[in-house]
Design an enzyme around this catalytic site. Sequence first.
Site, PDB file in Angstrom:
ATOM      1  CB  SER A  51      -0.887  -0.046   1.247  1.00 37.46           C
ATOM      2  OG  SER A  51      -1.652   1.123   1.348  1.00 37.46           O
ATOM      3  CG  LEU A  92      -1.226   3.933  -6.773  1.00 36.07           C
ATOM      4  CD1 LEU A  92      -1.334   4.835  -8.007  1.00 36.07           C
ATOM      5  CD2 LEU A  92       0.193   3.957  -6.221  1.00 36.07           C
ATOM      6  CG  ASN A 108      -8.551   4.787   3.559  1.00 31.58           C
ATOM      7  OD1 ASN A 108      -7.446   4.814   3.005  1.00 31.58           O
ATOM      8  ND2 ASN A 108      -8.936   3.776   4.331  1.00 31.58           N
ATOM      9  CD  GLU A 161      -8.984  -1.036   0.308  1.00 35.12           C
ATOM     10  OE1 GLU A 161      -8.006  -1.184  -0.458  1.00 35.12           O
ATOM     11  OE2 GLU A 161      -8.901  -1.180   1.534  1.00 35.12           O
ATOM     12  CG  ASP A 210     -10.998  -1.358   4.425  1.00 34.12           C
ATOM     13  OD1 ASP A 210     -11.355  -1.892   5.472  1.00 34.12           O
ATOM     14  OD2 ASP A 210      -9.892  -0.771   4.332  1.00 34.12           O
TER      15      ASP A 210
HETATM   16  O1  SMG Z   1      -0.700  -2.711   6.698  1.00 32.90           O
HETATM   17  O2  SMG Z   1      -0.047  -2.614   4.649  1.00 32.90           O
HETATM   18  C1  SMG Z   1      -0.680  -2.169   5.600  1.00 32.90           C
HETATM   19  C2  SMG Z   1      -1.509  -0.916   5.402  1.00 32.90           C
HETATM   20  C3  SMG Z   1      -2.502  -1.109   4.351  1.00 32.90           C
HETATM   21  O3  SMG Z   1      -3.458   0.808   3.340  1.00 32.90           O
HETATM   22  C4  SMG Z   1      -3.493   0.030   4.249  1.00 32.90           C
HETATM   23  N1  SMG Z   1      -4.422   0.117   5.213  1.00 32.90           N
HETATM   24  O4  SMG Z   1      -7.661   1.371   4.473  1.00 32.90           O
HETATM   25  O5  SMG Z   1      -6.708  -0.393   3.812  1.00 32.90           O
HETATM   26  C5  SMG Z   1      -6.684   0.661   4.449  1.00 32.90           C
HETATM   27  C6  SMG Z   1      -5.443   1.119   5.217  1.00 32.90           C
HETATM   28  C7  SMG Z   1      -5.814   1.434   6.609  1.00 32.90           C
HETATM   29  C8  SMG Z   1      -4.687   1.906   7.439  1.00 32.90           C
HETATM   30  S1  SMG Z   1      -4.422   3.590   7.391  1.00 32.90           S
HETATM   31  C9  SMG Z   1      -5.578   4.197   8.515  1.00 32.90           C
HETATM   32 MG    MG Z   2      -8.705   0.335   2.894  1.00 28.24          MG
END
Ligand code: SMG
Ligand code: MG
Length: 368
Positions: free
Chosen positions: A135, A162, A191, A214, A239
């Site tokens: 990520s 990304l 997000n 996502e 998610d």
């Molecule tokens: O652990 O590789 C990892 C992080 C992956 O992007 C990642 N997580 O929404 O999927 C997501 C985010 C949440 C963490 S940031 C608040």
């Molecule tokens: Mg996510």
Amino acid sequence: MRIERVALYRVAMPLVSPFRTSLGTEYERSALLVRLTTPEAEGWGECVAGADASYSSEYVEGAEDVLRRHLVPALLAAGTVTAPAVAPLLAGVKGHRMAKAALEMAVLDAELRTHGMSFAAGLGAVADHVPSGVSVGIMDSVPELLDAVAGYLDQGYVRIKLKIEPGWDVEPVRAVRERFGDDVLLQVDANTAYALRDARHLARLDPFDLLLIEQPLDEEDVRGHAELARRIRTPVCLDESVVSARSAADAIALGACQIVNIKPGRVGGYLEARRIHDVCAANGVPVWCGGMLETGLGRAANVALAALPNFTLPGDVSASDRFYTTDLTEPFVLRDGGLDVPAGPGLGVAPLPDVLAEVTRSVAELRG
Ligand code: SMG
Ligand code: MG
């Protein structure tokens, strides 16, 4: 299993570089660990609640508080417990899934260690190596992003995700496609940064052949996701919206997602995570394992989960050095674009005492 003692460790782990998402920027991971002692074995759990309540309503002090006041006392009062009994035992407390997940993980670890069985075997894994995606946070400039992606591809990561937000979406995706080509497995994660009125804008991502987008919309906007899925070609993955097997089934029935990101913390534990895996499999919906910047403890359990059969897309299960110079456990190292699934009893890893001592900020112990 009789639980003698539960200790809650607050730890602070510095990140190798700041991690920026549409929710904010993190410089350090503030984690909460559960150490559970039984006469036969010790078990470890990791709570993925963040330092603030930006990703979900849970945050680390809140999780520690509910564990101390309500969840751990309920477990200690129960006398003997098994992992499948934990969720029903804690059902009198609404919500707080990340806190509950950490406690159940510790019980599961102790139970599996007692029986000499690995997390992977206990969950029903079918692979001993899982592909790793990475990520990639929002950056100050496209050249900086391209350097970061180049570095991850050189290391062997097989999929790039990304982070996007309004103002940082089509251009970075286009730049990554132009520089690295159409063969790179590429996806984006918003997000919750968009609204349904952005559908036409998000459709501009269609030409880039992304694996998925996502959580573009608010976590409660399940119908919005269903409508968006009709208006864009990129498959929609949920998610934040999926918090249980029931909500996964509802989202699928509504057409709100074609793919599901499974994070055990978000859904109340590894056993509920497995139920979501099963619900999705029964509906022909592929899943992948999300990440919450876990230390080696949570990472070990995630890698085991990602080895279940319907985890057909690479997960956010990167190597320890993606986030940490020094992991809490023996580090997870990228090999052939993936990670080996631990085979030892329970998690197959445990905190290294000197590292644990270094990162621990406080310990609270509760006894039966
Ligand atoms: O652990 O590789 C990892 C992080 C992956 O992007 C990642 N997580 O929404 O999927 C997501 C985010 C949440 C963490 S940031 C608040
Ligand atoms: Mg996510």
